[in-house]
Design an enzyme around this catalytic site. Sequence first.
Site, PDB file in Angstrom:
ATOM      1  N   GLU A  76      46.323 -20.357  22.824  1.00  0.00           N
ATOM      2  CA  GLU A  76      47.133 -19.894  21.646  1.00  0.00           C
ATOM      3  C   GLU A  76      48.628 -19.444  22.192  1.00  0.00           C
ATOM      4  OE1 GLU A  76      45.462 -16.027  22.929  1.00  0.00           O
ATOM      5  OE2 GLU A  76      44.680 -18.239  22.750  1.00  0.00           O
TER       6      GLU A  76
ATOM      7  N   HIS B  41      43.986 -18.790  28.033  1.00  0.00           N
ATOM      8  CA  HIS B  41      44.292 -18.723  26.384  1.00  0.00           C
ATOM      9  C   HIS B  41      45.281 -19.775  25.891  1.00  0.00           C
ATOM     10  CE1 HIS B  41      42.564 -14.746  25.217  1.00  0.00           C
ATOM     11  NE2 HIS B  41      42.359 -14.825  26.617  1.00  0.00           N
TER      12      HIS B  41
ATOM     13  N   CYS C  93      38.117 -18.222  26.738  1.00  0.00           N
ATOM     14  CA  CYS C  93      38.024 -16.992  27.420  1.00  0.00           C
ATOM     15  C   CYS C  93      36.747 -16.341  27.427  1.00  0.00           C
ATOM     16  CB  CYS C  93      38.954 -15.975  27.095  1.00  0.00           C
ATOM     17  SG  CYS C  93      39.279 -14.693  28.223  1.00  0.00           S
TER      18      CYS C  93
END
Length: 345
Positions: free
Chosen positions: A317, A315, A236
């Site tokens: 995650e 992202h 990001c």
Amino acid sequence: MQKPPAHLVLEDGTVLSGRSAGAPGVAAGEACFTTAMAGYVTDPSYVAQVLCFAYPLIGNYGVDTVRHESERPQCEGVVARTLRPAFAGWLAEQGTVALDGVDTRALVRRIRDAGVLRCALGEADPDELLSRALAEPPIDGRPLDRRVGTLEPHTLGAGPRVTLVDLGCKRSIPGRLAAAGLEVHVVPGDWDADAILATRPRAVLVGNGPGDPSVLENPIEAVRGLLGRVPLFGICLGHQVLGLALGLETFKLHFGHRGANHPVRDVRSGRVLVTVQNHGYAVSAADAELVTHVSLNDGTVEGLAGEQFASVQFHPEAAPGPLDALPFFEEIAAACRRAPIFALS
């Protein structure tokens, strides 16, 4: 108990009425919206922004502190069609101004059509809120004064070491790295290249965070000093900082990418990933040989890679969000296992 009336006023004079559902008072920031149905208010990327949920019912799952991405809400305010009592009560306890009963469909359409707009919200007269919105400085070119990254280095996990440069990183990112079998050494975002390399990493990851990447002169210079010396990754804001260190440019998106349903194509394999995203800036189109991922919504650059570096705009995650991009952490872990311990010269 009857909730007091409140308003959201955009800098163009648009007034949307609702009810006060969080802390009393007035808040201001850049209005943005997310299509996600859960999470996000504790993501440090929301500093200086007022978060509107496009989904109409928020908080019916309660408040799970285990899933918090930082120690408190980071957005300036929250706007929703319906906020469930537990979530609204938690926002009030945290001092976050929030509105519900707002026509969020109209608000999302206005932001989509007009682009980024400053706003103010709270229990105040619309004229007062408009003045507050117009007094709010734009995020473009503005160093954000809220320190959201770690102040002191710390470590979690065990295994080959990856050093994580914290510009305002979500807690899930070091957690995913540790789960991938790595020792994660988290350092402040203002460390220079020599200080980062002094941690003797097998690889370095620059994490996410808030604001305009072009004002982050020290992190950009640090990343420039790391290129070619250690395997380097970015997520990001870290992806944007890497792009700037490579000599590329960044620009403000019309209304940003925020949600858990953004399709991204891996140009190397042709595979489409459904990703979670939260950003208002993007890297300008680069040399095609560097681009690894593109957005299928607007064609913007979503990934870069080259000799000893790789980054993604989304992202991986997935907290919350789909799991399609989780293998990015295995890529970092594999690089750490291959790389020798950095030898100080």
